[in-house]
Design a protein around this motif. Structure first.
Motif, PDB file in Angstrom:
ATOM      1  N   TYR A  52      -4.391   9.742   2.198  1.00 21.78           N
ATOM      2  CA  TYR A  52      -3.422   8.887   1.505  1.00 21.78           C
ATOM      3  C   TYR A  52      -2.287   9.766   1.012  1.00 21.78           C
ATOM      4  O   TYR A  52      -2.508  10.865   0.489  1.00 21.78           O
ATOM      5  CB  TYR A  52      -4.067   8.182   0.314  1.00 21.78           C
ATOM      6  CG  TYR A  52      -3.091   7.364  -0.506  1.00 21.78           C
ATOM      7  CD1 TYR A  52      -2.728   6.080  -0.108  1.00 21.78           C
ATOM      8  CD2 TYR A  52      -2.526   7.877  -1.678  1.00 21.78           C
ATOM      9  CE1 TYR A  52      -1.820   5.324  -0.851  1.00 21.78           C
ATOM     10  CE2 TYR A  52      -1.626   7.132  -2.425  1.00 21.78           C
ATOM     11  CZ  TYR A  52      -1.272   5.859  -2.008  1.00 21.78           C
ATOM     12  OH  TYR A  52      -0.372   5.128  -2.746  1.00 21.78           O
ATOM     13  N   GLY A  55       4.121   7.478  -1.109  1.00 21.86           N
ATOM     14  CA  GLY A  55       5.347   7.226  -0.363  1.00 21.86           C
ATOM     15  C   GLY A  55       6.570   7.263  -1.252  1.00 21.86           C
ATOM     16  O   GLY A  55       6.484   7.512  -2.458  1.00 21.86           O
ATOM     17  N   GLU A 189      13.633  -0.166   2.050  1.00 20.56           N
ATOM     18  CA  GLU A 189      12.465   0.161   2.871  1.00 20.56           C
ATOM     19  C   GLU A 189      12.839   0.105   4.352  1.00 20.56           C
ATOM     20  O   GLU A 189      12.445   0.969   5.145  1.00 20.56           O
ATOM     21  CB  GLU A 189      11.308  -0.800   2.600  1.00 20.56           C
ATOM     22  CG  GLU A 189      10.059  -0.433   3.397  1.00 20.56           C
ATOM     23  CD  GLU A 189       8.989  -1.507   3.397  1.00 20.56           C
ATOM     24  OE1 GLU A 189       8.266  -1.609   4.406  1.00 20.56           O
ATOM     25  OE2 GLU A 189       8.872  -2.247   2.400  1.00 20.56           O
ATOM     26  N   HIS A 193      12.570   3.232   7.036  1.00 22.47           N
ATOM     27  CA  HIS A 193      11.859   3.235   8.324  1.00 22.47           C
ATOM     28  C   HIS A 193      12.797   3.637   9.472  1.00 22.47           C
ATOM     29  O   HIS A 193      12.383   4.339  10.405  1.00 22.47           O
ATOM     30  CB  HIS A 193      11.250   1.862   8.595  1.00 22.47           C
ATOM     31  CG  HIS A 193      10.102   1.520   7.704  1.00 22.47           C
ATOM     32  ND1 HIS A 193       9.066   2.394   7.461  1.00 22.47           N
ATOM     33  CD2 HIS A 193       9.819   0.407   6.980  1.00 22.47           C
ATOM     34  CE1 HIS A 193       8.196   1.843   6.638  1.00 22.47           C
ATOM     35  NE2 HIS A 193       8.635   0.634   6.327  1.00 22.47           N
ATOM     36  N   PRO A 203       4.654   6.665  12.260  1.00 21.42           N
ATOM     37  CA  PRO A 203       4.294   5.782  11.140  1.00 21.42           C
ATOM     38  C   PRO A 203       2.842   5.971  10.751  1.00 21.42           C
ATOM     39  O   PRO A 203       2.017   6.420  11.559  1.00 21.42           O
ATOM     40  CB  PRO A 203       4.530   4.378  11.720  1.00 21.42           C
ATOM     41  CG  PRO A 203       4.314   4.544  13.197  1.00 21.42           C
ATOM     42  CD  PRO A 203       4.827   5.923  13.530  1.00 21.42           C
ATOM     43  N   PRO A 204       2.473   5.616   9.515  1.00 20.62           N
ATOM     44  CA  PRO A 204       1.062   5.710   9.102  1.00 20.62           C
ATOM     45  C   PRO A 204       0.253   4.586   9.752  1.00 20.62           C
ATOM     46  O   PRO A 204       0.816   3.626  10.281  1.00 20.62           O
ATOM     47  CB  PRO A 204       1.143   5.531   7.579  1.00 20.62           C
ATOM     48  CG  PRO A 204       2.359   4.673   7.387  1.00 20.62           C
ATOM     49  CD  PRO A 204       3.343   5.115   8.441  1.00 20.62           C
ATOM     50  N   LEU A 207       0.499   0.858   5.872  1.00 13.59           N
ATOM     51  CA  LEU A 207       1.545   1.029   4.870  1.00 13.59           C
ATOM     52  C   LEU A 207       1.301   0.010   3.763  1.00 13.59           C
ATOM     53  O   LEU A 207       1.111  -1.177   4.029  1.00 13.59           O
ATOM     54  CB  LEU A 207       2.925   0.816   5.491  1.00 13.59           C
ATOM     55  CG  LEU A 207       4.119   1.043   4.558  1.00 13.59           C
ATOM     56  CD1 LEU A 207       5.268   1.702   5.310  1.00 13.59           C
ATOM     57  CD2 LEU A 207       4.596  -0.263   3.923  1.00 13.59           C
ATOM     58  N   THR A 208       1.248   0.483   2.523  1.00 12.76           N
ATOM     59  CA  THR A 208       0.970  -0.425   1.402  1.00 12.76           C
ATOM     60  C   THR A 208       2.199  -0.564   0.510  1.00 12.76           C
ATOM     61  O   THR A 208       2.942   0.402   0.306  1.00 12.76           O
ATOM     62  CB  THR A 208      -0.203   0.109   0.562  1.00 12.76           C
ATOM     63  OG1 THR A 208       0.112   1.437   0.104  1.00 12.76           O
ATOM     64  CG2 THR A 208      -1.481   0.158   1.382  1.00 12.76           C
ATOM     65  N   ARG A 209       2.404  -1.767  -0.007  1.00 10.46           N
ATOM     66  CA  ARG A 209       3.495  -2.057  -0.944  1.00 10.46           C
ATOM     67  C   ARG A 209       2.877  -2.579  -2.241  1.00 10.46           C
ATOM     68  O   ARG A 209       2.031  -3.471  -2.221  1.00 10.46           O
ATOM     69  CB  ARG A 209       4.457  -3.093  -0.374  1.00 10.46           C
ATOM     70  CG  ARG A 209       5.073  -2.721   0.958  1.00 10.46           C
ATOM     71  CD  ARG A 209       5.993  -3.840   1.458  1.00 10.46           C
ATOM     72  NE  ARG A 209       6.522  -3.538   2.780  1.00 10.46           N
ATOM     73  CZ  ARG A 209       5.921  -3.887   3.919  1.00 10.46           C
ATOM     74  NH1 ARG A 209       4.770  -4.551   3.882  1.00 10.46           N
ATOM     75  NH2 ARG A 209       6.464  -3.585   5.077  1.00 10.46           N
TER      76      ARG A 209
END
Length: 715
Positions: A52, A55, A189, A193, A203-204, A207-209
């Motif tokens: 983890y 970001g 965001e 990107h 990219p992971p 992706l968490t927001r």
């Protein structure tokens, strides 16, 4: 009865076999902030690695580093400034509002002690001051409408930061719609990107927001409270650091234990939205931190068991990472500045929730990024956006700049740093171009397998030594800096080998050089410095067409090169200089515009290389600059030589009898030959001085005689 021979044959068996002792295999070691030393990396589940990484906080253009969050305040201020502009205030109103907003700004400037922040505020104040004057003059003189509007817009642009601060203090509490706070991060965001894609950053997997994980965050906070490590106070929920630290199974501030109680660090960790002084009594200890905050007017809010509120900063990462990775992860990454309080608080609350002491096995913290030696920060307005950086340098050059430095140390983004990356890229690229040129030489299938002489054996030995060194460097805390230096050394050895074969008029070993080039290409692909399917070297011609471009155009370019070589040969034999000039023009002016470089070599076929057009044009510009400087130096040397000759000639024309007579400030009397006998005060010259002057006199006498001789000879 069996014979002796048969008996001996029946008894023969294979001899014992012993395996080789072998050598130790390098293991990956990572610098673990939890121990502040390099530790052997052991994934918890085979080769599956759970990782983890914190970001970016997307409230502005993505830049070459990351800083602390201020997203709620920025979103609110942007909204208020936009609303202010939509009301179309008059120039005089803008002037009045900026003057009003400048009063608290001046007070803030006077109170600021941090030198970097103070310098930033002073620059902002100077810019506002410069824009205020013209508008004040225009308003007082009742200038034309266009002039007033233009001056007002200039002031509005320069003063938007202090004006938005003032608007926020006046009307921020009235901003309550959650969607207002989502528009800003959604836009940035998307830009983030795009920048990552332009940099060839993969990219992971997930992706968490934060905005999408509020239910999980509420549940996470509730779990901590249920386990006895959190408490509600006045609508907020705080983490009980003392209760957690007193438990034998837990330890607070694993990363930076010496920072416990550092209120300045805690304040910086919470940022602009930290708890106000009048609410400090809500906490049982000053070391406690918010898991859930009762929202103040002007902040986004969600329903929770404790009332309307929003997540604390640290809890966001714990809940999101925990939802995806579970009770323990292998690696947690982030910036060095996040160690305390952010990551220490993450660890504490996560281990309180999962009731374990190993939520993170390895903590990796990246070093800071500075710009020409100065701290990089969005809040200090001292940063360069990725788009700005990509306008000056390619994604590969930026990546090489990072690879040439340790990931855990500070990287200074400066002209020197980027020039080192550019030179490295050029050095490696020339090797790739030379190898591809060699591989294009015609040969049959058996001709590819040449006998290895001592030179090939030595180069191959170096090749495997360097491969081992690269592997060991990467196992040593992913030391890309040393890995790239080992790769540079391998290229240097290969260049020496190729040069020696060229001097001996012998072909180099194709397969050996191809193996080296393929290895280097593969490593650079691993590092993300090469994308696409090009088997060897850096791609040319744009993504998606690299291999096709080279395989398509090279046969035609080879025919052109061979034809030009034949023309040059005939032109030299027939002494047709105009044809030679045209051949040079094709090489120096025409083909570089198409991304093609021809290299003429004595006794060998011309080398044809596909290179980026921009690189070739820059090379041509540098070559012309060097030629101009060389010509200028030559002209300067000729001018100096002429001046010296003219000065010598002028000196030769002076009669010995006249050379001292003009120096009346030094001498007063002379003999019949013009030689001085007394100084300016009438004193007779000393023997020492007279002897020295006599030498000068005789030398001039010799020069004058040479001049007379040259005039008599007519020269």
């Amino acid at each position: 009865m069996a014979s002796t021979g048969d008996t001996a044959k029946a008894k023969r068996v294979q001899p014992p076999w012993s395996p080789p002792e072998g050598t130790d295999v390098s293991k990956l070691h990572l610098y673990n902030s939890l121990t502040r030393t390099k530790e052997v990396f052991v994934p918890q589940k085979g080769n599956k690695v759970l990782w983890y990484c914190c970001g970016p906080t997307v409230y502005d253009a993505s830049h070459m580093g990351h800083c602390a969050p201020a997203i709620i305040k920025r979103a609110r201020q942007n909204y208020l400034l936009e609303q202010y502009g939509e009301k179309k205030p008059s120039p005089s109103q803008i002037l009045q509002d900026v003057l009003t907003a400048r009063t608290p700004f001046k007070a803030k400037l006077a109170e600021t002690t941090d030198p970097d922040k103070k310098q930033m505020l002073e620059r902002l104040d100077a810019a506002v001051d410069a824009a205020l004057g013209p508008l004040q003059v225009a308003v007082q003189s009742n200038a034309a409408g266009d002039t007033l509007q233009n001056q007002a817009q200039v002031l509005l642009e320069e003063a938007k930061d202090l004006l938005s601060d003032w608007l926020d203090s006046q009307f921020g509490s009235q901003v309550t719609e959650n969607s207002i706070f989502s528009l800003l991060p959604k836009y940035w965001e998307g830009e983030y990107h795009k920048d990552m894609e332009a940099l060839n950053v993969l990219p992971p997997d997930v992706l968490t927001r934060v905005s999408e994980y509020v239910p999980e965050i509420v549940a996470f906070v509730k779990g901590i409270v249920d386990n006895g490590y959190g408490y509600e106070s006045n609508g907020s929920v705080y983490f009980d650091t003392a209760k957690f630290d007193s438990c034998p199974a837990h330890s607070y501030a694993k990363l930076v234990p010496e920072a416990v109680g550092d209120q300045k660090a805690l304040q910086e960790g919470e940022g602009d939205l930290s708890i106000s002084a009048d609410r400090l009594s809500e906490k049982r200890s000053q070391n406690d931190f918010a898991l859930w905050k009762a929202s103040k007017p002007g902040e986004p809010s969600w329903d929770s068991p404790w009332g309307k509120g929003r997540p604390g900063w640290h809890i966001e990462c714990s809940a999101m990472a925990g939802s995806i990775l579970g009770e323990s992860m292998d690696i947690h990454g982030g910036g060095f500045d996040l160690c305390f309080p952010h990551h220490d608080n993450e660890l504490a609350q996560s281990e309180a929730y999962f009731e374990n002491d190993h939520w993170v096995r390895y903590f990796l913290h990246a070093g800071h990024l500075t710009i020409a030696g100065c701290k990089m920060s969005k809040s200090l307005k001292n940063f360069i956006t990725i788009k700005d950086a990509l306008a000056k340098h390619t994604a590969r050059q930026l990546r090489l700049a990072f690879l040439m430095h340790s990931w855990k140390d500070t990287l200074d983004y400066s002209n020197n740093t980027m020039e080192s990356a550019i030179q490295y890229e050029r050095f490696i690229n020339e090797f790739f171009l030379n190898v591809k040129d060699i591989l294009r030489s015609p040969t049959d299938i058996t001709g590819q397998f040449e006998k290895w002489e001592a030179e090939e054996i030595e180069l191959n030995k170096s090749f495997y030594v360097k491969k081992t060194s690269v592997h060991e460097a990467l196992c040593d805390n992913i030391d890309t800096r040393s890995a790239l230096e080992e790769m540079r050394a391998l290229v240097g050895q290969s260049n020496t080998y190729m040069a020696a074969r060229r001097s001996a008029k012998l072909p180099p070993n194709r397969m050996l050089l191809q193996s080296i080039a393929l290895y280097l290409t593969d490593m650079l692909k691993t590092f993300g410095a090469i994308e696409g399917s090009e088997p060897i070297g850096f791609p040319v011609g744009g993504n998606g067409q690299n291999a096709d471009l080279e395989s398509t155009v090279m046969p035609y370019l080879s025919v052109l090169s061979d034809f030009r070589e034949d023309v040059r040969k005939i032109a030299r034999e027939k002494k047709v200089t105009e044809l030679l000039r045209l051949c040079d023009e094709l090489r120096d002016d025409t083909l570089p515009e198409l991304g093609v470089r021809l290299e003429d070599r004595d006794g060998l076929p011309t080398s044809v290389k596909l290179v980026d057009k921009e690189t070739l044009l820059k090379e041509r510009e540098e070559k012309k600059k060097m030629e101009d400087e060389k010509k200028k130096k030559k002209e300067e040397a000729a001018r100096k030589k002429q001046e010296q000759e003219m000065a010598k000639l002028a000196k030769m024309k002076v009669k010995p009898s006249e050379m001292f007579r003009s120096e009346t400030d030094k001498y007063s009397n002379f003999d019949e030959t013009g030689f001085p006998t007394h100084d300016a005060e009438g004193k007779e010259l000393s023997k020492g001085l007279a002897k020295k002057l006599r030498k000068l006199y005789e030398a001039q006498e010799k020069l004058y005689n040479e001049y007379l001789q040259s005039t008599q000879n007519g020269s």
